[in-house]
Design a protein around this motif. Structure first.
Motif, PDB file in Angstrom:
ATOM      1  N   SER A 295       0.798  -1.231   0.000  1.00  0.00           N
ATOM      2  CA  SER A 295       0.000   0.000   0.000  1.00  0.00           C
ATOM      3  C   SER A 295       0.827   1.276   0.000  1.00  0.00           C
ATOM      4  CB  SER A 295      -0.953   0.018   1.197  1.00  0.00           C
ATOM      5  OG  SER A 295      -0.266  -0.152   2.413  1.00  0.00           O
ATOM      6  N   GLY A 296       1.953   1.316   0.703  1.00  0.00           N
ATOM      7  CA  GLY A 296       2.733   2.540   0.684  1.00  0.00           C
ATOM      8  C   GLY A 296       3.892   2.502   1.647  1.00  0.00           C
ATOM      9  N   PRO A 297       4.918   3.334   1.414  1.00  0.00           N
ATOM     10  CA  PRO A 297       6.163   3.290   2.194  1.00  0.00           C
ATOM     11  C   PRO A 297       6.087   4.039   3.515  1.00  0.00           C
ATOM     12  CG  PRO A 297       6.345   4.940   0.477  1.00  0.00           C
ATOM     13  CD  PRO A 297       4.988   4.306   0.312  1.00  0.00           C
ATOM     14  N   ARG A 298       5.165   3.612   4.371  1.00  0.00           N
ATOM     15  CA  ARG A 298       5.032   4.238   5.679  1.00  0.00           C
ATOM     16  C   ARG A 298       4.905   3.158   6.735  1.00  0.00           C
ATOM     17  NH1 ARG A 298       0.009   6.502   5.644  1.00  0.00           N
ATOM     18  NH2 ARG A 298       0.443   7.462   7.659  1.00  0.00           N
ATOM     19  N   VAL A 299       5.367   3.444   7.945  1.00  0.00           N
ATOM     20  CA  VAL A 299       5.258   2.500   9.051  1.00  0.00           C
ATOM     21  C   VAL A 299       3.799   2.122   9.271  1.00  0.00           C
ATOM     22  CG1 VAL A 299       5.531   2.276  11.551  1.00  0.00           C
ATOM     23  CG2 VAL A 299       7.398   3.223  10.168  1.00  0.00           C
ATOM     24  N   GLU A 300       2.920   3.103   9.210  1.00  0.00           N
ATOM     25  CA  GLU A 300       1.499   2.827   9.413  1.00  0.00           C
ATOM     26  C   GLU A 300       0.958   1.854   8.378  1.00  0.00           C
ATOM     27  OE1 GLU A 300      -2.731   5.198  10.129  1.00  0.00           O
ATOM     28  OE2 GLU A 300      -0.920   6.319   9.587  1.00  0.00           O
ATOM     29  N   CYS A 301       1.454   1.927   7.157  1.00  0.00           N
ATOM     30  CA  CYS A 301       1.002   1.007   6.111  1.00  0.00           C
ATOM     31  C   CYS A 301       1.376  -0.430   6.452  1.00  0.00           C
ATOM     32  CB  CYS A 301       1.603   1.405   4.768  1.00  0.00           C
ATOM     33  SG  CYS A 301       0.992   2.977   4.117  1.00  0.00           S
ATOM     34  N   ALA A 302       2.547  -0.624   7.045  1.00  0.00           N
ATOM     35  CA  ALA A 302       2.952  -1.966   7.458  1.00  0.00           C
ATOM     36  C   ALA A 302       2.005  -2.498   8.529  1.00  0.00           C
ATOM     37  CB  ALA A 302       4.386  -1.944   7.969  1.00  0.00           C
ATOM     38  N   TRP A 303       1.680  -1.658   9.504  1.00  0.00           N
ATOM     39  CA  TRP A 303       0.759  -2.055  10.565  1.00  0.00           C
ATOM     40  C   TRP A 303      -0.613  -2.421   9.993  1.00  0.00           C
ATOM     41  CZ3 TRP A 303       0.523  -3.201  15.637  1.00  0.00           C
ATOM     42  CH2 TRP A 303      -0.735  -3.173  16.246  1.00  0.00           C
ATOM     43  N   ASP A 304      -1.160  -1.540   9.181  1.00  0.00           N
ATOM     44  CA  ASP A 304      -2.487  -1.777   8.604  1.00  0.00           C
ATOM     45  C   ASP A 304      -2.506  -3.049   7.764  1.00  0.00           C
ATOM     46  OD1 ASP A 304      -3.483   0.493   9.785  1.00  0.00           O
ATOM     47  OD2 ASP A 304      -3.298   1.748   7.996  1.00  0.00           O
TER      48      ASP A 304
END
Length: 331
Positions: A295-304
């Motif tokens: 989904s995207g290169p962000r820490v939050e994206c990994a969590w989601d």
């Protein structure tokens, strides 16, 4: 192959894999995680180095994270209440960091889970009893399903013998590399700002010792830009260190003092591309993928992504087989 979905192996114990594991365990799943690293962190790693001036910590992966969605905002609030995270205004009004290092939230999430650290998964093997994981120590399993919480390139290699659709999706994603230099100095460097944005070779520079909860000597993390890292991916570490030091000195308009310690780390898989899905699940193969590459290169994206895949698996556990096999995705 058994129709149960109780025993699940997760390859990759970074934030995405641990988010998936926690939700699966809360739903009654029996989860075993595998990770090639020595300990928790993934790309939220913190390296601690002994120097003549004392122990120095370097957040040499993700430098900070943001929280925008309700689920991750609630999780970050929990981290704050437990003393695991704090805001870092130098990186922006919505920037957060782990306390006392970036890996602290991941380390806390890993507690209570069964994680085989220092374990490289070389192949997935499917037999009549389920999935087995081939490691240098032998075979682990059987498991009813396998989750790959890995960079796309590593996931594709493990998926290739087993599921064409999942392999194609992983193979279509490309992760940018990043060369990182960690350096500590006996004196404060002549730069007012604690962060420097991209400028030529340098993609990011941060005074790590100025982050909340840190201390000790002057410590900096220098990260090369994705294009430069890709162009110089196979260069010797010392050559890379010299180049980044020279770029940093040029940015400061002053020569750098001799560092007390300097280490260079190559992230072969650092920054994911932007995708359109949160997680992938193949009911036929009993294989799933999660990670920020979806989904995207962000820490939050990994969590989601980890939470989204767990929901897909939990739903599959609750459904009968009348729906038929197929490839599911969470968007």
């Amino acid at each position: 192959m058994t129709q149960s979905l109780d025993r699940i192996a997760i390859v990759g114990a970074g934030l995405s894999g641990l988010a998936c594991a926690r939700r699966l365990c809360r739903a009654g799943g029996k989860v075993q995680l595998f990770d090639k690293a020595r300990g928790p962190g993934g790309r939220m790693s913190t390296r601690r180095v002994e120097t003549p001036l004392g122990t120095v910590g370097f957040d040499h992966g993700a430098q900070f994270f943001t929280a925008r969605g309700d689920s991750f905002r609630a999780e970050v609030a929990r981290w704050v209440s437990e003393g695991l995270a704090a805001t870092w205004p130098a990186a922006g009004p919505e920037a957060w960091v782990g306390l006392p290092g970036m890996n602290a939230p991941v380390k806390a999430l890993a507690e209570g889970h069964s994680v085989a650290w220092n374990t490289v998964v070389e192949a997935l093997i499917r037999d009549a009893e389920g999935w087995r994981l081939k490691t240098p120590e032998g075979l682990s399993g059987p498991f009813d399903a396998v989750v790959l919480a890995l960079p796309a390139e590593q996931a594709a290699a493990l998926l290739a013998p087993h599921d064409e659709a999942l392999t194609a999706r992983a193979a279509a994603s490309r992760t940018a590399p990043c060369w990182t230099v960690m350096a500590a100095f006996a004196e404060r460097l002549p730069v007012a700002s604690d962060t420097l944005e991209e400028d030529g070779i340098l993609g990011w520079a941060a005074r790590n010792s100025a982050k909340p909860g840190r201390g000790g000597p002057e410590a900096w993390v220098l990260q090369a830009s994705p294009d430069w890292s890709r162009e110089h991916l196979e260069d010797p570490a010392d050559t890379v260190g010299d180049a980044l030091f020279a770029a940093f000195a040029t940015r400061l308009s002053a020569p750098l003092p001799e560092p007390v310690i300097r280490q260079v780390h190559r992230w072969r898989y650092a920054r994911s591309a932007t995708g359109s899905e949160q997680a992938l699940w193949s009911e036929t193969a009993r294989l799933g993928c999660c990670g920020d590459w979806l989904s995207g290169p962000r820490v939050e994206c990994a969590w989601d992504s980890g939470e989204a895949l767990a929901r897909l698996i939990i739903n599959a556990r609750g459904n009968d087989r009348s729906a038929g096999p197929g490839l599911g995705s969470s968007q």
